[in-house]
Design a protein around this motif. Sequence first.
Motif, PDB file in Angstrom:
ATOM      1  N   VAL A  15      -5.074   0.668  -2.018  1.00  0.00           N
ATOM      2  CA  VAL A  15      -3.802   1.387  -1.906  1.00  0.00           C
ATOM      3  C   VAL A  15      -2.619   0.532  -2.389  1.00  0.00           C
ATOM      4  O   VAL A  15      -1.644   1.059  -2.930  1.00  0.00           O
ATOM      5  N   PHE A  16      -2.743  -0.796  -2.245  1.00  0.00           N
ATOM      6  CA  PHE A  16      -1.617  -1.667  -2.645  1.00  0.00           C
ATOM      7  C   PHE A  16      -1.419  -1.626  -4.161  1.00  0.00           C
ATOM      8  O   PHE A  16      -0.302  -1.563  -4.660  1.00  0.00           O
ATOM      9  N   GLU A  17      -2.525  -1.652  -4.880  1.00  0.00           N
ATOM     10  CA  GLU A  17      -2.467  -1.594  -6.335  1.00  0.00           C
ATOM     11  C   GLU A  17      -1.994  -0.201  -6.780  1.00  0.00           C
ATOM     12  O   GLU A  17      -1.149  -0.078  -7.672  1.00  0.00           O
ATOM     13  N   LEU A  31       8.769  -0.991  -1.463  1.00  0.00           N
ATOM     14  CA  LEU A  31       8.577  -1.479  -0.092  1.00  0.00           C
ATOM     15  C   LEU A  31       7.165  -1.110   0.374  1.00  0.00           C
ATOM     16  O   LEU A  31       6.918  -0.897   1.556  1.00  0.00           O
ATOM     17  N   GLY A  32       6.252  -1.034  -0.604  1.00  0.00           N
ATOM     18  CA  GLY A  32       4.852  -0.717  -0.288  1.00  0.00           C
ATOM     19  C   GLY A  32       4.076  -1.998  -0.043  1.00  0.00           C
ATOM     20  O   GLY A  32       4.054  -2.529   1.075  1.00  0.00           O
ATOM     21  N   GLN A  33       3.449  -2.507  -1.108  1.00  0.00           N
ATOM     22  CA  GLN A  33       2.677  -3.756  -1.003  1.00  0.00           C
ATOM     23  C   GLN A  33       3.545  -4.868  -0.404  1.00  0.00           C
ATOM     24  O   GLN A  33       4.702  -5.040  -0.806  1.00  0.00           O
ATOM     25  N   GLY A  34       2.969  -5.641   0.518  1.00  0.00           N
ATOM     26  CA  GLY A  34       3.752  -6.644   1.220  1.00  0.00           C
ATOM     27  C   GLY A  34       3.868  -7.966   0.470  1.00  0.00           C
ATOM     28  O   GLY A  34       2.954  -8.782   0.514  1.00  0.00           O
ATOM     29  N   PHE A  35       4.978  -8.148  -0.229  1.00  0.00           N
ATOM     30  CA  PHE A  35       5.251  -9.466  -0.842  1.00  0.00           C
ATOM     31  C   PHE A  35       6.741  -9.736  -0.765  1.00  0.00           C
ATOM     32  O   PHE A  35       7.556  -8.863  -1.051  1.00  0.00           O
ATOM     33  N   VAL A 200      -3.153 -14.305   9.574  1.00  0.00           N
ATOM     34  CA  VAL A 200      -2.289 -14.663   8.446  1.00  0.00           C
ATOM     35  C   VAL A 200      -0.796 -14.524   8.780  1.00  0.00           C
ATOM     36  O   VAL A 200       0.034 -15.208   8.190  1.00  0.00           O
ATOM     37  N   TYR A 201      -0.466 -13.656   9.750  1.00  0.00           N
ATOM     38  CA  TYR A 201       0.951 -13.499  10.105  1.00  0.00           C
ATOM     39  C   TYR A 201       1.329 -14.312  11.340  1.00  0.00           C
ATOM     40  O   TYR A 201       2.264 -13.951  12.059  1.00  0.00           O
ATOM     41  N   GLU A 202       0.619 -15.405  11.586  1.00  0.00           N
ATOM     42  CA  GLU A 202       0.852 -16.178  12.821  1.00  0.00           C
ATOM     43  C   GLU A 202       2.309 -16.617  12.976  1.00  0.00           C
ATOM     44  O   GLU A 202       2.791 -16.776  14.094  1.00  0.00           O
ATOM     45  N   GLY A 231       0.108 -17.742   1.640  1.00  0.00           N
ATOM     46  CA  GLY A 231       0.903 -16.632   1.115  1.00  0.00           C
ATOM     47  C   GLY A 231       1.913 -16.141   2.133  1.00  0.00           C
ATOM     48  O   GLY A 231       3.096 -15.941   1.810  1.00  0.00           O
ATOM     49  N   LYS A 232       1.455 -15.961   3.372  1.00  0.00           N
ATOM     50  CA  LYS A 232       2.309 -15.388   4.407  1.00  0.00           C
ATOM     51  C   LYS A 232       3.184 -16.445   5.067  1.00  0.00           C
ATOM     52  O   LYS A 232       4.337 -16.200   5.396  1.00  0.00           O
ATOM     53  N   SER A 233       2.639 -17.653   5.266  1.00  0.00           N
ATOM     54  CA  SER A 233       3.425 -18.661   5.993  1.00  0.00           C
ATOM     55  C   SER A 233       4.508 -19.281   5.120  1.00  0.00           C
ATOM     56  O   SER A 233       5.481 -19.826   5.637  1.00  0.00           O
TER      57      SER A 233
HETATM   58  N1  GLN Z   1      -1.372  -7.765   2.495  1.00  0.00           N
HETATM   59  C1  GLN Z   1      -0.547  -7.014   1.630  1.00  0.00           C
HETATM   60  C2  GLN Z   1      -0.136  -5.718   2.313  1.00  0.00           C
HETATM   61  O1  GLN Z   1      -0.661  -5.347   3.336  1.00  0.00           O
HETATM   62  C3  GLN Z   1      -1.184  -6.651   0.315  1.00  0.00           C
HETATM   63  C4  GLN Z   1      -2.206  -7.551  -0.220  1.00  0.00           C
HETATM   64  C5  GLN Z   1      -2.871  -6.955  -1.432  1.00  0.00           C
HETATM   65  O2  GLN Z   1      -2.218  -6.344  -2.251  1.00  0.00           O
HETATM   66  N2  GLN Z   1      -4.149  -7.104  -1.518  1.00  0.00           N
HETATM   67  O3  GLN Z   1       0.721  -5.082   1.797  1.00  0.00           O
END
Ligand code: GLN
Length: 388
Positions: A15-17, A31-35, A200-202, A231-233
Amino acid sequence: MKSANSLMAGLGTTVFEVMSTLAREHQSVNLGQGFPDDKGPVEVRRAAADYLMEGHNQYPPMMGIPELRQAVAEHAKRFQGLDIDWQREVLITSGATEALGDCLFGLIEPGDEVVLIEPLYDSYLPIVRRAGGIPKLVRLEPPTWRLPREELAAAFSDRTKLILFNTPMNPCSKVFDREELQFIADLCLKHRAYAVCDEVYEHVIFDDRRHLSIMTLPGMRDRTARIGSAGKSFSVTGWKVGYVTASPDLLKTIAKTHQFMTFTTPPNLQWGTAAGLRLDDRYFSTLASDMQRKRDRLAHALADIGFDVLPAHGTYFVTTDFRPLGFNGTDEDFCRHITVEAGVTAVPVSAFYDDPGKAPRHFARFCFCKHDQTLDAAINRLGNHFRK
Ligand code: GLN
Ligand code: PMP
């Protein structure tokens, strides 16, 4: 031609792609994929750049460079009070995604049962199944997402090999409290099961909550594989540097998977991550407080527009119920609609369920790890669209 593996061939595109591609096509605010918009700490990027330029560009050790494994162990001591033997208990991987795959392929025997908690991150189920595991799903219900203890207990049996779960939890932004973790730990002990915990979100945790790893609970030290991500930290999601901490017996087999999956991870990014894990406490508390402020900015604005906004205790994400806006389609329809018509992209929460057809269909997940201007642009667009 013979057919490819049917399980993998039958999967859709993540779904992110899908949503990021749609966002690009429509030049929407993604504001979809989390970056994050943020570049990440300069010390972290500088260390990676320097090591690359100085020529550290050949295969590093299979387990990861000693400096990073030491930094992972020190970080576990500093934030969780765990005593970790960096030489035998830490493995560096190419992202938490690989770490998850290594743990699942390393631990699951075909026919083993694996307990999972829905909604769940989208890489979990395909890998559990490909490893031959039989998923036993337990569902959290909105808006509280509290742990349904009876159902969880019923999902465990003597055939349970492991539970895989995520705290702080993507997508519903729940943080498991000590009592819930203790309940899970008691089930693991009772059924001699392992816990694979995606943490990962610690450091992305709000309102004075503190992240607690199930690994710290009595009896869980040697039954837990704990997973983190640079990536997250450090706001560098493209780096794909992950770390697994587990007792030597467990880690030995997890590392056997890693050796034939990726073998190693780019050495300069490992150096950068080591510099990050050694940043002072202020860096980590500021990361959390900055994200909390962004959560509030977006959550308040979405509520103002008319969304029903669910509480978010950690992660990059806020879950919203869009029905009060009068939209009657599914969450997929909604996310597509706002991308095309309003120029803002979100992710449908049903994508985080085994069977989206049987999932709640009225939640959209918005990501707030963005510059204020990005958030404000999205808020203005949504406001203009829905207040018309
Ligand atoms: N973890 C990110 C999210 O939930 C996306 C990671 C990914 O694209 N594989 O949005
Ligand atoms: N687990 C969860 C819950 C995530 O949200 C993500 C997204 N990044 C990952 C694992 C994967 O992390 P990485 O990018 O380090 O592979």
